[in-house]
Write an enzyme that holds these catalytic residues in place. Structure first.
Site, PDB file in Angstrom:
ATOM      1  N   HIS A 183       0.833  -1.205   0.000  1.00  0.00           N
ATOM      2  CA  HIS A 183       0.000   0.000   0.000  1.00  0.00           C
ATOM      3  C   HIS A 183       0.870   1.258   0.000  1.00  0.00           C
ATOM      4  O   HIS A 183       0.576   2.226  -0.706  1.00  0.00           O
ATOM      5  CB  HIS A 183      -0.945   0.011   1.208  1.00  0.00           C
ATOM      6  CG  HIS A 183      -2.226  -0.689   0.960  1.00  0.00           C
ATOM      7  ND1 HIS A 183      -2.327  -2.058   0.914  1.00  0.00           N
ATOM      8  CD2 HIS A 183      -3.473  -0.197   0.742  1.00  0.00           C
ATOM      9  CE1 HIS A 183      -3.595  -2.387   0.687  1.00  0.00           C
ATOM     10  NE2 HIS A 183      -4.307  -1.270   0.569  1.00  0.00           N
ATOM     11  N   LYS A 239      -9.889  -8.628   7.903  1.00  0.00           N
ATOM     12  CA  LYS A 239     -10.549  -8.996   9.152  1.00  0.00           C
ATOM     13  C   LYS A 239     -10.385  -7.848  10.132  1.00  0.00           C
ATOM     14  O   LYS A 239      -9.410  -7.089  10.074  1.00  0.00           O
ATOM     15  CB  LYS A 239     -10.004 -10.309   9.721  1.00  0.00           C
ATOM     16  CG  LYS A 239      -8.566 -10.254  10.175  1.00  0.00           C
ATOM     17  CD  LYS A 239      -8.123 -11.602  10.736  1.00  0.00           C
ATOM     18  CE  LYS A 239      -6.672 -11.508  11.218  1.00  0.00           C
ATOM     19  NZ  LYS A 239      -6.212 -12.768  11.760  1.00  0.00           N
TER      20      LYS A 239
END
Length: 185
Positions: free
Chosen positions: A38, A103
């Protein structure tokens, strides 16, 4: 809760029909990226360099898969904790990303970006990476090979199971009061 079968790339029509708690089976292409990837995506965006995959309608899966065993395209591919990508997610959603898979809970900034950009956050079952990998029919590294398991991969998935955690309307599965009774709060 409803069940949906969606094919990538996702559209506003796909995401706006979803409600927190819905079960979704994804078929098509999704991309993997974790923290280091990222950061590098942000550097490419800031430099005006073309990204290694199209963001428009994309799904990014927060995963660092294990090595592929013989005869399989990928090893165990369970989700990683999503909050580590929270500082990057709003910008990617503003540029066209329609969903992420991971998650755990998301920040208020990510939830706002989901609403503003008609995007969603999906949860995959932690601890079930070997089972989830059975829904991945092909995998190839497309960027940042030096990151090893955290390199960006293009995955071809078939009926990849996820739950809608955060929807386009501000709904959140983790905030539903009945979840405490089943230990999901």
């Amino acid at each position: 809760m409803a069940e949906f079968h969606l094919t990538t790339p996702l559209t506003d029509a796909d995401t706006t029909q979803l409600t927190a708690g819905d079960v979704v089976f994804i078929t098509g292409t999704i991309y993997t990226a974790r923290d280091a990837a990222h950061k590098r995506l942000m550097d490419l965006i800031d430099s005006g360099v073309q990204l290694p995959f199209p963001l428009e309608g994309s799904i990014i899966y927060y995963v660092g898969p294990s090595p592929a065993p013989p005869g399989r395209p990928i090893g165990a591919a369970g989700p990683t904790t999503s909050y580590r990508m929270d500082s990057y997610a709003p910008r990617l959603h503003a540029l066209g990303q329609k969903a992420s898979i991971g998650k755990g809970k998301r920040s208020d900034e990510v939830k706002a970006a989901l609403r503003e950009n008609m995007a969603v956050y999906f949860g995959a079952t932690g601890g079930a990476g070997a089972l989830l990998s059975k829904c991945i029919t092909a995998a190839r590294v497309i960027a940042f090979d030096d990151l090893g398991p955290e390199a960006i991969r293009e995955l071809t998935v078939e009926n990849f199971p996820v739950l809608v955690i955060n929807d386009t309307k501000g709904g959140e599965l983790y905030a539903k009061p009945d979840l405490a009774a089943v230990g999901l709060d």
